[in-house]
Design a protein around this motif. Structure first.
Motif, PDB file in Angstrom:
ATOM      1  N   SER A 182     -54.819  16.365  71.845  1.00  0.00           N
ATOM      2  CA  SER A 182     -54.415  16.851  70.525  1.00  0.00           C
ATOM      3  C   SER A 182     -53.086  16.213  70.139  1.00  0.00           C
ATOM      4  N   PRO A 183     -52.831  16.052  68.849  1.00  0.00           N
ATOM      5  CA  PRO A 183     -51.486  15.637  68.448  1.00  0.00           C
ATOM      6  C   PRO A 183     -50.478  16.714  68.864  1.00  0.00           C
ATOM      7  N   PHE A 184     -49.288  16.340  69.255  1.00  0.00           N
ATOM      8  CA  PHE A 184     -48.225  17.292  69.612  1.00  0.00           C
ATOM      9  C   PHE A 184     -47.785  18.032  68.342  1.00  0.00           C
ATOM     10  N   ASN A 185     -47.428  19.314  68.510  1.00  0.00           N
ATOM     11  CA  ASN A 185     -46.963  20.125  67.368  1.00  0.00           C
ATOM     12  C   ASN A 185     -48.055  20.383  66.335  1.00  0.00           C
ATOM     13  N   ASP A 186     -49.330  20.253  66.719  1.00  0.00           N
ATOM     14  CA  ASP A 186     -50.411  20.449  65.743  1.00  0.00           C
ATOM     15  C   ASP A 186     -51.266  21.663  66.137  1.00  0.00           C
ATOM     16  N   ARG A 187     -50.875  22.832  65.583  1.00  0.00           N
ATOM     17  CA  ARG A 187     -51.583  24.061  65.938  1.00  0.00           C
ATOM     18  C   ARG A 187     -53.059  24.001  65.532  1.00  0.00           C
ATOM     19  N   ASP A 188     -53.326  23.504  64.312  1.00  0.00           N
ATOM     20  CA  ASP A 188     -54.722  23.470  63.834  1.00  0.00           C
ATOM     21  C   ASP A 188     -55.604  22.663  64.789  1.00  0.00           C
ATOM     22  N   ALA A 189     -55.100  21.531  65.246  1.00  0.00           N
ATOM     23  CA  ALA A 189     -55.906  20.687  66.145  1.00  0.00           C
ATOM     24  C   ALA A 189     -56.186  21.424  67.446  1.00  0.00           C
ATOM     25  N   VAL A 190     -55.204  22.152  67.938  1.00  0.00           N
ATOM     26  CA  VAL A 190     -55.405  22.911  69.183  1.00  0.00           C
ATOM     27  C   VAL A 190     -56.440  24.015  68.942  1.00  0.00           C
ATOM     28  N   GLU A 191     -56.301  24.702  67.808  1.00  0.00           N
ATOM     29  CA  GLU A 191     -57.292  25.757  67.484  1.00  0.00           C
ATOM     30  C   GLU A 191     -58.700  25.161  67.426  1.00  0.00           C
ATOM     31  N   ARG A 192     -58.834  24.007  66.773  1.00  0.00           N
ATOM     32  CA  ARG A 192     -60.164  23.378  66.628  1.00  0.00           C
ATOM     33  C   ARG A 192     -60.726  22.986  67.994  1.00  0.00           C
ATOM     34  N   LEU A 193     -59.873  22.488  68.860  1.00  0.00           N
ATOM     35  CA  LEU A 193     -60.362  22.067  70.191  1.00  0.00           C
ATOM     36  C   LEU A 193     -60.827  23.284  71.004  1.00  0.00           C
ATOM     37  N   PHE A 194     -60.072  24.373  70.907  1.00  0.00           N
ATOM     38  CA  PHE A 194     -60.501  25.575  71.629  1.00  0.00           C
ATOM     39  C   PHE A 194     -61.803  26.119  71.049  1.00  0.00           C
ATOM     40  N   PRO A 217     -38.758  17.454  70.141  1.00  0.00           N
ATOM     41  CA  PRO A 217     -38.778  18.879  70.487  1.00  0.00           C
ATOM     42  C   PRO A 217     -39.993  19.580  69.867  1.00  0.00           C
ATOM     43  N   PRO A 218     -40.391  20.715  70.418  1.00  0.00           N
ATOM     44  CA  PRO A 218     -41.507  21.479  69.860  1.00  0.00           C
ATOM     45  C   PRO A 218     -41.084  22.111  68.522  1.00  0.00           C
ATOM     46  N   ASP A 219     -41.984  22.177  67.567  1.00  0.00           N
ATOM     47  CA  ASP A 219     -41.713  22.931  66.336  1.00  0.00           C
ATOM     48  C   ASP A 219     -41.452  24.383  66.714  1.00  0.00           C
ATOM     49  N   ALA A 220     -40.709  25.075  65.879  1.00  0.00           N
ATOM     50  CA  ALA A 220     -40.447  26.502  66.124  1.00  0.00           C
ATOM     51  C   ALA A 220     -41.776  27.239  66.312  1.00  0.00           C
ATOM     52  N   GLY A 221     -41.889  27.948  67.416  1.00  0.00           N
ATOM     53  CA  GLY A 221     -43.069  28.774  67.657  1.00  0.00           C
ATOM     54  C   GLY A 221     -44.240  28.047  68.285  1.00  0.00           C
ATOM     55  N   PHE A 222     -44.148  26.730  68.417  1.00  0.00           N
ATOM     56  CA  PHE A 222     -45.306  25.984  68.952  1.00  0.00           C
ATOM     57  C   PHE A 222     -45.598  26.364  70.391  1.00  0.00           C
ATOM     58  N   LEU A 223     -44.560  26.490  71.216  1.00  0.00           N
ATOM     59  CA  LEU A 223     -44.794  26.858  72.624  1.00  0.00           C
ATOM     60  C   LEU A 223     -45.341  28.273  72.736  1.00  0.00           C
ATOM     61  N   LEU A 226     -48.926  28.167  72.000  1.00  0.00           N
ATOM     62  CA  LEU A 226     -49.722  27.690  73.149  1.00  0.00           C
ATOM     63  C   LEU A 226     -49.875  28.805  74.181  1.00  0.00           C
ATOM     64  N   ARG A 227     -48.814  29.582  74.369  1.00  0.00           N
ATOM     65  CA  ARG A 227     -48.871  30.694  75.310  1.00  0.00           C
ATOM     66  C   ARG A 227     -49.941  31.716  74.861  1.00  0.00           C
ATOM     67  N   GLU A 228     -49.980  31.996  73.599  1.00  0.00           N
ATOM     68  CA  GLU A 228     -50.919  33.007  73.091  1.00  0.00           C
ATOM     69  C   GLU A 228     -52.363  32.508  73.122  1.00  0.00           C
ATOM     70  N   ILE A 229     -52.577  31.263  72.690  1.00  0.00           N
ATOM     71  CA  ILE A 229     -53.974  30.795  72.625  1.00  0.00           C
ATOM     72  C   ILE A 229     -54.522  30.584  74.036  1.00  0.00           C
ATOM     73  N   THR A 230     -53.676  30.195  74.983  1.00  0.00           N
ATOM     74  CA  THR A 230     -54.183  30.053  76.362  1.00  0.00           C
ATOM     75  C   THR A 230     -54.439  31.430  76.977  1.00  0.00           C
ATOM     76  N   GLU A 231     -53.571  32.393  76.665  1.00  0.00           N
ATOM     77  CA  GLU A 231     -53.820  33.746  77.182  1.00  0.00           C
ATOM     78  C   GLU A 231     -55.143  34.289  76.639  1.00  0.00           C
ATOM     79  N   ALA A 367     -36.661  12.151  61.999  1.00  0.00           N
ATOM     80  CA  ALA A 367     -36.949  12.382  63.421  1.00  0.00           C
ATOM     81  C   ALA A 367     -38.450  12.627  63.582  1.00  0.00           C
ATOM     82  N   PRO A 368     -39.117  11.858  64.456  1.00  0.00           N
ATOM     83  CA  PRO A 368     -40.558  12.050  64.664  1.00  0.00           C
ATOM     84  C   PRO A 368     -40.868  13.449  65.183  1.00  0.00           C
ATOM     85  N   ARG A 369     -42.067  13.950  64.830  1.00  0.00           N
ATOM     86  CA  ARG A 369     -42.483  15.262  65.352  1.00  0.00           C
ATOM     87  C   ARG A 369     -43.789  15.141  66.133  1.00  0.00           C
TER      88      ARG A 369
END
Ligand code: KE4
Length: 430
Positions: A182-194, A217-223, A226-231, A367-369
């Motif tokens: 997944s692209p880093f800092n991309d919540r939608d892509a992570v949701e779609r993959l799950f 660095p991670p966008d605010a709330g990104f980590l 990840l903690r919530e969707i993996t849980e 700054a790249p994200r």
């Protein structure tokens, strides 16, 4: 241009005997051009090459040397350990002591296994997560580097649900077929993959602060996301803290951001400059590792007494109150100085990303994200900047996609010389 005849001679011999003349690709300077340096020795914040040219060192061996080169306490403990022998292939009290320090410092780590590199740490952590969940797929992020084990040398596939492609020759497509990217800092892509791989993802592995595409660095709330969707999906969350461990905070990025993964990979600083990696996590997960459990992983030099001793001394030196605030102030001061130097040199489209003691000078407007925007930075201008700084006696990472590392050995004169050189080097990089 300082004389480099002896370095050139050694490089020539190295190229005959070592592929590309190096033991790790980035050292060949192919990303920045010109001849690589050949280091003769280091002391504190500086290194000297084979022609006795002196450099302010902002690479720090890619992270381990937060105390600087040849720190007296580290040298002494290695000497004393070596006098008692260098390796036994048996348990020593030293590895128990280093394990105690790390388990006491890193929130996610209840048990730990030492190995000899970050690559071994992440490769093993992924194997354990697969065994613990009984699942095969893993999710990683584009631009994050976790060492060179086959399954982690993967790049984005063509579509979301499709699986990734090998990112190196010699890696069969079948070896990365279980790796999602997944692209880093991309919540939608992570949701779609799950959603596309419901109940099939064993682990998400992430650099909590990406430092292998330059500093991102991670966008605010990104980590936390990840903690919530993996849980929610009973997926193991692995933080690859090989760089950020004991660098961003004493308890790593997981302490800095307050997000606790299930497993953590470590390396670099915990070995004080000697070869060490480690993986650890929740006791129930680590109990899967042989001989306690069914996951095989072994190593002749794992827990090497000299490396353990160097790690103990290094981590003990990092417990002093205020060290990490000091490192962050140092990083912020250097970043601001570099921004000012670029402005004074009228060198446009320069962005300095900084977090704690880590920085990257991006030749980009913003700054790249993520990896796509990081790859948009002008690596050719970075190469010109790098070489001008090197010729002025300042050693930066020889790649736009690495990070500068401040350490406790850096002093005011290092800043003064670096910023004076940067004012001229940014002219060369306009
Ligand atoms: P090693 O196998 O190189 O000890 O660690 C692999 C690794 C794992 N995870 C992260 C986040 C890492 O950054 C690394 C290795 N880092 C690179 C530089 N960014 C090492 C330098 C090199 O490859 O020569």
């Amino acid at each position: 241009m300082p004389p480099r005849d002896r370095s050139r001679k050694i490089t020539k011999a190295a190229r005959d005997l070592l592929p590309g003349g190096v033991d790790s690709p980035v050292r060949a300077f192919s990303a920045v051009g010109g001849e690589p340096i050949v280091v003769a020795y280091g002391k504190g914040s500086r290194i000297w090459d084979a022609d006795s040219n002196e450099y302010v060192d902002w690479v720090g061996s890619w992270g381990p040397l937060i105390l600087g080169h040849a720190h007296p306490a580290v040298v002494e403990i290695i000497q004393r350990a070596a006098e008692r022998g260098t390796s036994y292939g048996a348990t020593t009290e030293l590895e128990v002591e280093l394990a105690r320090i790390i388990c006491g410092a890193v929130p996610s780590v209840e048990q730990i296994r030492f190995v000899s590199s970050g690559t071994e740490a992440t490769m093993s952590a992924v194997r354990v997560a697969r065994a613990f969940t009984g699942r095969d797929k893993i999710l990683k992020f584009e631009g994050c580097y976790h060492g060179h084990s086959d399954g982690l040398l993967a790049k984005t596939g063509s579509g979301v649900a499709t699986l990734s492609l090998p990112d190196s020759a010699g890696v069969p497509a079948s070896f990365t077929a279980e790796t999602l990217v997944s692209p880093f800092n991309d919540r939608d892509a992570v949701e779609r993959l799950f959603a596309a791989h419901d109940g099939a993802i064993a682990a998400v592995i992430v650099e909590p602060v990406a430092a292998n595409m330059g500093l991102v660095p991670p966008d605010a709330g990104f980590l936390q996301f990840l903690r919530e969707i993996t849980e929610r999906n009973d997926t193991v969350l692995i933080f690859d803290e090989v760089i950020t461990g004991f660098r961003l905070a004493y308890g790593g990025a997981q302490m800095y951001y307050g997000v606790v993964p299930d497993m953590t990979c470590l390396g670099k600083i915990i070995g004080g400059g000697l070869p060490v990696g480690a993986y650890g996590g929740r006791r129930e997960i680590m109990q899967m590792v042989a001989p306690a459990g069914p996951v095989y992983q072994a190593g002749t030099l794992s827990g090497n007494p000299l490396a353990m001793a160097a790690g103990i001394v290094t981590l003990r030196a990092l417990t002093n109150e205020g060290i990490y605030r000091g490192l962050d102030e140092m990083g912020a001061r250097l970043a601001e100085g570099l921004r000012n130097a670029a402005r004074e040199a009228e060198c446009e489209n320069v962005t300095v990303a900084q977090l704690g003691s880590m920085l990257t000078v991006f030749f980009a407007q913003e700054a790249p994200r993520d990896y796509t925007t990081a790859k948009g930075a002008d690596a050719e201008r970075y190469a010109r900047f790098f070489r001008a700084m090197l010729d002025a006696g300042v050693y930066l990472p020889p790649s736009q996609y690495e990070v500068m590392m401040c350490g406790l050995a850096h002093q005011q004169r290092d800043f003064d010389e670096t910023l004076a050189a940067a004012r001229l080097a940014f002219v060369a990089a306009r």
